[in-house]
Design an enzyme around this catalytic site. Structure first.
Site, PDB file in Angstrom:
ATOM      1  N   ILE A 115      49.266   0.339 -22.941  1.00 16.91           N
ATOM      2  CA  ILE A 115      48.341   0.691 -24.044  1.00 16.91           C
ATOM      3  C   ILE A 115      49.144   1.606 -24.943  1.00 16.91           C
ATOM      4  O   ILE A 115      49.097   1.236 -26.442  1.00 16.91           O
ATOM      5  CB  ILE A 115      47.089   1.001 -23.565  1.00 16.91           C
ATOM      6  CG1 ILE A 115      46.369  -0.058 -22.792  1.00 16.91           C
ATOM      7  CG2 ILE A 115      46.090   1.213 -24.852  1.00 16.91           C
ATOM      8  CD1 ILE A 115      44.981   0.454 -22.085  1.00 16.91           C
ATOM      9  N   ASP A 120      56.001  11.244 -22.593  1.00 15.45           N
ATOM     10  CA  ASP A 120      55.767  10.404 -21.239  1.00 15.45           C
ATOM     11  C   ASP A 120      56.563  10.637 -19.956  1.00 15.45           C
ATOM     12  O   ASP A 120      57.851  11.029 -20.494  1.00 15.45           O
ATOM     13  CB  ASP A 120      55.812   8.878 -21.657  1.00 15.45           C
ATOM     14  CG  ASP A 120      55.317   7.747 -21.001  1.00 15.45           C
ATOM     15  OD1 ASP A 120      54.326   7.198 -21.202  1.00 15.45           O
ATOM     16  OD2 ASP A 120      55.588   7.805 -19.508  1.00 15.45           O
ATOM     17  N   THR A 132      55.279   5.175 -15.181  1.00 17.98           N
ATOM     18  CA  THR A 132      54.749   3.988 -15.068  1.00 17.98           C
ATOM     19  C   THR A 132      55.164   3.281 -16.425  1.00 17.98           C
ATOM     20  O   THR A 132      54.941   2.162 -16.806  1.00 17.98           O
ATOM     21  CB  THR A 132      53.247   3.766 -14.792  1.00 17.98           C
ATOM     22  OG1 THR A 132      52.642   4.723 -15.725  1.00 17.98           O
ATOM     23  CG2 THR A 132      52.905   4.137 -13.386  1.00 17.98           C
ATOM     24  N   ASP A 190      56.581  16.100 -17.647  1.00 22.31           N
ATOM     25  CA  ASP A 190      55.366  15.847 -16.845  1.00 22.31           C
ATOM     26  C   ASP A 190      54.433  16.752 -17.678  1.00 22.31           C
ATOM     27  O   ASP A 190      54.736  18.013 -17.520  1.00 22.31           O
ATOM     28  CB  ASP A 190      55.929  16.299 -15.315  1.00 22.31           C
ATOM     29  CG  ASP A 190      54.804  15.969 -14.685  1.00 22.31           C
ATOM     30  OD1 ASP A 190      53.440  16.050 -14.880  1.00 22.31           O
ATOM     31  OD2 ASP A 190      55.045  15.897 -13.312  1.00 22.31           O
ATOM     32  N   ALA A 225      47.628   9.207 -20.907  1.00 19.10           N
ATOM     33  CA  ALA A 225      48.699   9.871 -19.805  1.00 19.10           C
ATOM     34  C   ALA A 225      47.809   9.685 -18.426  1.00 19.10           C
ATOM     35  O   ALA A 225      47.392  10.893 -18.307  1.00 19.10           O
ATOM     36  CB  ALA A 225      49.448  11.175 -19.844  1.00 19.10           C
ATOM     37  N   TYR A 256      39.689   7.058  -8.933  1.00 19.95           N
ATOM     38  CA  TYR A 256      40.063   6.904 -10.326  1.00 19.95           C
ATOM     39  C   TYR A 256      39.206   6.967 -11.001  1.00 19.95           C
ATOM     40  O   TYR A 256      39.426   7.866 -12.124  1.00 19.95           O
ATOM     41  CB  TYR A 256      40.703   5.524 -10.461  1.00 19.95           C
ATOM     42  CG  TYR A 256      40.952   4.983 -11.844  1.00 19.95           C
ATOM     43  CD1 TYR A 256      41.638   5.744 -12.814  1.00 19.95           C
ATOM     44  CD2 TYR A 256      40.135   3.840 -12.548  1.00 19.95           C
ATOM     45  CE1 TYR A 256      42.064   5.415 -14.339  1.00 19.95           C
ATOM     46  CE2 TYR A 256      40.458   3.440 -13.764  1.00 19.95           C
ATOM     47  CZ  TYR A 256      41.205   4.300 -14.625  1.00 19.95           C
ATOM     48  OH  TYR A 256      41.197   3.930 -15.872  1.00 19.95           O
TER      49      TYR A 256
HETATM   50  N1  UFG Z   1      41.200 -10.491  -9.423  1.00 19.60           N
HETATM   51  C1  UFG Z   1      41.478 -11.689  -8.676  1.00 19.60           C
HETATM   52  N2  UFG Z   1      42.768 -12.003  -8.360  1.00 19.60           N
HETATM   53  C2  UFG Z   1      43.669 -11.305  -8.979  1.00 19.60           C
HETATM   54  C3  UFG Z   1      43.390 -10.025  -9.513  1.00 19.60           C
HETATM   55  C4  UFG Z   1      42.279  -9.759  -9.882  1.00 19.60           C
HETATM   56  O1  UFG Z   1      40.714 -12.478  -8.511  1.00 19.60           O
HETATM   57  O2  UFG Z   1      45.019 -11.324  -8.435  1.00 19.60           O
HETATM   58  C5  UFG Z   1      39.826 -10.519  -9.774  1.00 19.60           C
HETATM   59  C6  UFG Z   1      39.203  -9.117  -9.448  1.00 19.60           C
HETATM   60  O3  UFG Z   1      38.860  -9.237  -8.068  1.00 19.60           O
HETATM   61  C7  UFG Z   1      38.308  -8.737 -10.502  1.00 19.60           C
HETATM   62  C8  UFG Z   1      38.896  -9.412 -11.964  1.00 19.60           C
HETATM   63  O4  UFG Z   1      39.815 -10.444 -11.380  1.00 19.60           O
HETATM   64  O5  UFG Z   1      37.154  -9.545 -10.185  1.00 19.60           O
HETATM   65  C9  UFG Z   1      39.406  -8.406 -12.631  1.00 19.60           C
HETATM   66  O6  UFG Z   1      40.641  -7.822 -11.996  1.00 19.60           O
HETATM   67  P1  UFG Z   1      41.438  -6.759 -12.531  1.00 19.60           P
HETATM   68  O7  UFG Z   1      42.511  -6.249 -11.669  1.00 19.60           O
HETATM   69  O8  UFG Z   1      42.121  -7.517 -13.777  1.00 19.60           O
HETATM   70  O9  UFG Z   1      40.747  -5.598 -13.338  1.00 19.60           O
HETATM   71  P2  UFG Z   1      39.512  -4.744 -12.803  1.00 19.60           P
HETATM   72  O10 UFG Z   1      38.210  -5.250 -13.437  1.00 19.60           O
HETATM   73  O11 UFG Z   1      39.602  -4.506 -11.399  1.00 19.60           O
HETATM   74  O12 UFG Z   1      39.976  -3.368 -13.613  1.00 19.60           O
HETATM   75  C10 UFG Z   1      40.169  -3.000 -14.801  1.00 19.60           C
HETATM   76  C11 UFG Z   1      41.216  -1.856 -14.929  1.00 19.60           C
HETATM   77  C12 UFG Z   1      40.464  -0.511 -14.527  1.00 19.60           C
HETATM   78  C13 UFG Z   1      39.233  -0.430 -15.259  1.00 19.60           C
HETATM   79  C14 UFG Z   1      38.300  -1.845 -15.194  1.00 19.60           C
HETATM   80  C15 UFG Z   1      37.346  -1.709 -15.907  1.00 19.60           C
HETATM   81  O13 UFG Z   1      42.371  -2.270 -13.884  1.00 19.60           O
HETATM   82  O14 UFG Z   1      41.226   0.545 -14.442  1.00 19.60           O
HETATM   83  O15 UFG Z   1      39.273  -2.955 -15.424  1.00 19.60           O
HETATM   84  O16 UFG Z   1      36.562  -2.778 -16.366  1.00 19.60           O
HETATM   85  F1  UFG Z   1      38.534   0.370 -14.783  1.00 19.60           F
END
Ligand code: UFG
Length: 328
Positions: free
Chosen positions: A18, A37, A41, A57, A80, A147
């Site tokens: 982002i 940075d 990552t 850092d 960050a 987190y």
């Molecule tokens: N999912 C799958 N298969 C995958 C990856 C994800 O089915 O390979 C599903 C997850 O279970 C979830 C949805 O897709 O139901 C979204 O998952 P993401 O990992 O893309 O995103 P998250 O909702 O877990 O998390 C993201 C950010 C977080 C933030 C959150 C807020 O990574 O930092 O959105 O909504 F907090």
């Protein structure tokens, strides 16, 4: 680039997904970003060569102060942080150490140098499993993992610093950020990748077209989790609006999403439509810590910041696909 007389904005974490989009959006808006940075990552080549870049850092005391003085910084945009939910459960100290100490150093440096404007990247993870959707900013904060808890604590620190030292902060709670810069030069690149859209696209690019859905027994119409996706360029536009809002000397908290929810299966359908490829989905068990349904109320961002997303889910997938195909 500018003539060097523009407003200087420190972008902490400006080489990440982002942050690097934010740097480009700031330049397009005529502002001068300065990036710091630690490249844990982020990627050096995500930052345009002409932008001042410091690899450091932020847990090191004094790093922020030095940069603020050297570049006559007038405001900070802060990205960050470590952001992986699953990793935070396995190694919570990594999250509390990095995220909280860096934030303390930021607040101290801003106080010492009389900088009072910061836009802070927070997350929908602070809400945990919300009682009602769409989620409003005044919903109960009940993060389900370290987190989310680290972000909630950082929000509280910034708010206390506001009360005590007059620091003004806009906290932006992101829902699910996706997509890439339309030109395809930068995009999402996490190692390992855990997010839905890049994972599906990688499964197509790697030719196996097999994808794992984490659970289809949720209480949603098709049984899969519902999320609210927002394009990274729209999200960065909201940060610009937040910087302007801070000129009015007021703090605020805003959700950033689209206000619309899509299930995992709906996202897969849209990926198939945009790429023209068929995907075979395997259904696995639920992933620990996944809330069933997260959709933002974005009424406050619309009314107060005058922000509204322009890109839809298809645009996010189209730009992410372009980026994915540019990646080696
Ligand atoms: N999912 C799958 N298969 C995958 C990856 C994800 O089915 O390979 C599903 C997850 O279970 C979830 C949805 O897709 O139901 C979204 O998952 P993401 O990992 O893309 O995103 P998250 O909702 O877990 O998390 C993201 C950010 C977080 C933030 C959150 C807020 O990574 O930092 O959105 O909504 F907090």
């Amino acid at each position: 680039m500018s003539d060097g007389n523009n407003e200087k904005i420190l972008v902490a974490g400006g080489a990440g997904y982002i942050g690097s989009h934010m740097v480009r959006v700031l330049i397009e808006a005529g502002l001068d970003p300065v990036v710091i940075d630690n490249l844990s990552t982020g990627y050096r080549d995500f930052v345009p060569g002409k932008v001042p870049f410091y690899e450091a850092d932020l847990r090191e005391p004094g790093v922020f102060s030095e940069l603020i003085k050297t570049h006559h910084i007038s405001g900070v945009i802060y990205f960050a942080s470590h952001i992986e939910v699953g990793e935070s459960v396995i190694d919570p100290l990594k999250y509390y150490d990095n995220n909280l100490i860096s934030c303390i150093n930021l607040i101290r440096a801003m106080k010492e140098n009389s900088i009072d404007r910061v836009v802070f990247s927070s997350t929908a993870a602070v809400y945990g499993d919300p009682e009602c959707v769409p989620v409003k900013e005044d919903a109960v904060l009940a993060p389900k993992n370290p987190y989310g808890r680290s972000k909630m604590m950082m929000e509280k620190m910034l708010s206390d610093a506001g009360t005590a030292y007059g620091l003004k902060c806009v906290i932006l709670r992101y829902f699910n950020v996706a997509g890439a810069f339309p030109g395809g030069e930068i995009g999402e690149k996490h190692v390992p990748e855990t997010h839905l859209i890049p994972n599906v696209l990688k499964s197509i690019k790697n030719d196996n077209c097999e994808f794992n859905i984490f659970g289809d027994d949720y209480s949603t119409p098709d049984g899969t989790c519902i999320r609210d996706y927002v394009h990274v360029v729209d999200l960065c536009g909201a940060h610009l609006k937040a910087l302007r809002y801070l000129e009015g000397n007021i703090s605020g908290i805003f959700n950033l999403g689209s206000g619309k929810g899509f299930s995992v299966r709906e996202v897969l359908e849209t990926v198939m439509k945009v790429t023209g490829q068929k995907i075979e989905a395997n259904v696995l068990d639920r992933r620990d810590g996944d809330p069933e349904r997260l959709v933002a109320s974005i009424a406050k961002a619309k009314d107060v910041l005058g922000w509204e997303p322009e890109y839809g889910l298809e645009d996010m997938i189209r730009t992410a696909w372009k980026w994915e195909n540019n990646l080696c």
